[in-house]
Write an enzyme that holds these catalytic residues in place. Structure first.
Site, mmCIF file in Angstrom:
data_model
loop_
_atom_site.group_PDB
_atom_site.id
_atom_site.type_symbol
_atom_site.label_atom_id
_atom_site.label_comp_id
_atom_site.label_asym_id
_atom_site.label_seq_id
_atom_site.Cartn_x
_atom_site.Cartn_y
_atom_site.Cartn_z
ATOM 1 N N GLY A 67 -5.436 -3.969 7.865
ATOM 2 C CA GLY A 67 -6.424 -2.916 8.072
ATOM 3 C C GLY A 67 -7.233 -3.082 9.342
ATOM 4 N N THR A 107 -0.219 1.700 7.163
ATOM 5 C CA THR A 107 -0.214 0.511 6.313
ATOM 6 C C THR A 107 -0.089 -0.718 7.205
ATOM 7 O OG1 THR A 107 0.909 -0.622 4.495
ATOM 8 C CG2 THR A 107 2.291 0.728 5.932
ATOM 9 N N GLY A 108 -0.468 -1.864 6.657
ATOM 10 C CA GLY A 108 -0.465 -3.096 7.443
ATOM 11 C C GLY A 108 -1.852 -3.716 7.411
ATOM 12 N N ARG A 133 -15.145 -6.410 1.817
ATOM 13 C CA ARG A 133 -14.321 -6.063 2.985
ATOM 14 C C ARG A 133 -13.832 -4.609 2.841
ATOM 15 N NH1 ARG A 133 -8.510 -4.757 3.583
ATOM 16 N NH2 ARG A 133 -8.053 -5.096 5.759
ATOM 17 N N VAL A 134 -13.880 -3.874 3.931
ATOM 18 C CA VAL A 134 -13.478 -2.467 3.885
ATOM 19 C C VAL A 134 -12.097 -2.305 4.505
ATOM 20 C CG1 VAL A 134 -14.035 -0.137 4.689
ATOM 21 C CG2 VAL A 134 -15.863 -1.662 3.900
ATOM 22 N N SER A 135 -11.190 -1.697 3.735
ATOM 23 C CA SER A 135 -9.817 -1.445 4.187
ATOM 24 C C SER A 135 -9.790 -0.240 5.133
ATOM 25 C CB SER A 135 -8.959 -1.167 2.960
ATOM 26 O OG SER A 135 -7.799 -0.469 3.301
ATOM 27 N N ASP A 136 -8.721 -0.124 5.905
ATOM 28 C CA ASP A 136 -8.552 1.063 6.769
ATOM 29 C C ASP A 136 -8.183 2.309 5.960
ATOM 30 O OD1 ASP A 136 -5.952 -0.434 6.377
ATOM 31 O OD2 ASP A 136 -5.232 1.502 7.079
ATOM 32 N N THR A 167 0.840 -1.200 0.000
ATOM 33 C CA THR A 167 0.000 0.000 0.000
ATOM 34 C C THR A 167 0.879 1.256 0.000
ATOM 35 O OG1 THR A 167 -1.760 -1.123 1.185
ATOM 36 C CG2 THR A 167 -1.580 1.227 1.589
#
Ligand code: ASP
Length: 309
Positions: A223, A220-221, A199-202, A171
């Protein structure tokens, strides 16, 4: 006049091997140079973040825009956000597909009443804005997905650290401080890879990307870990409440480690301090402190954070 500052990242993950770090360094340093020049010419932190994110989205080495990882159904869905710290304004897109630069939409959304859009709404918006159709899928990601399929998707996330010759990374994120002392942050991702649809990422939430007048952070990482730590907001609010940026970063990383999180963050504050932190094995970040370019690529020790004034 403030001295402009800049920090960018290309993901955090485990270090499967060090192959390809030279190319990643080259990619990150080229972007740092181009974006720092823009800041020096007097352009705003928001403009710098938009350019940095665009360049990194266009580099197939990173998991954002072209080169994004595939989800469990073999499709790319991208998420990106922009936060203007000066106006404390957030805009984002979640799970958008078939466009080249998700970050471009966040620019348009900054001026709208409705500022974060997900899949169907985001698709409608791309049509309305007449953004050309684009296929961000690259062969490497398809091959990676086929391999995971053969293994019945045993991995929880896509391989961000591949073999030496296949130097794909994670990312991306950009945090900038401009000549007028304004801060902005942007983050863009193809997600964790292999995730379930929807699915929703951070990355397009305030946990993954946040800025105000005092500080800005891009994460990053994993989420889910970032959301549960409310990481970007947590660091920024700590600075707002009086902690120094290095202290805020260190405390937040210690807590993340105690909670077994797998993540990383880059940040800067209005005083010009730059800080980065990770609980993951490695964080791919590069920065410009007004005098020189540096990066965190060789940082594999157990230290949780680093900083430079
Ligand atoms: N944070 C991103 C996500 O979970 C992935 C990453 O940063 O590598 O969607």
């Amino acid at each position: 006049m403030t001295t402009p500052k800049l920090i960018i990242h290309g993901g955090a993950s485990t270090l499967e091997d060090k192959g390809g770090l030279i190319q990643v360094r080259e990619s990150l340093h080229i972007v740092i140079k181009e974006v720092y020049d823009l800041l020096e010419s007097g352009k705003s932190a928001v403009d710098a973040v938009l350019l940095g994110c665009e360049l990194l989205e266009n580099d197939p080495r990173f998991n954002a825009g072209t080169g994004s990882v595939l989800q469990s159904d073999g499709q790319v869905r991208m998420s990106a956000s922009l936060m203007d710290g000066d106006r404390q304004r957030f805009s984002g897109v979640i799970n958008v597909s078939r466009i080249k630069n998700p970050i471009h939409i966040t620019k348009f959304l900054q001026e709208q009443d409705d500022r974060t859009f997900s899949d169907v709404g985001a698709a409608e918006l791309t049509r309305e804005l007449e953004i050309p159709l684009y296929d961000p899928i690259i062969d490497f990601r398809v091959e990676e997905w086929i391999l995971e399929r053969k293994n019945n998707f045993e991995r929880k996330t896509a391989r961000l650290y591949a073999r030496a010759s296949e130097d794909r990374r994670g990312t991306i994120g950009v945090v900038a401080l401009d000549r007028s002392g304004r801060i902005a942050a942007g983050t863009s991702t193809g997600g964790k890879g292999l995730e379930r649809i929807g699915r929703v990422s951070d990355s397009a939430t305030v946990a993954g990307n946040y800025a105000n007048k005092y500080a800005g952070v891009s994460c990053t990482g994993i989420g889910e870990d970032i959301v549960e730590e409310a990481l970007a907001t947590r660091i920024v609010i700590r600075v707002t409440d009086g902690l120094s940026l290095p202290e805020a970063m260190e405390r937040s990383m210690k807590e993340s480690l105690e909670n077994n999180r797998d993540l990383g963050a880059i940040s800067l504050d209005a005083s010009g301090a730059i800080a980065w932190g990770k609980t993951a094995e490695i964080l791919l970040a590069a920065y410009h402190n007004g005098e020189a370019i540096g990066d965190t690529l060789e940082w594999t020790t157990d230290e949780l954070m680093g900083h430079i004034i």
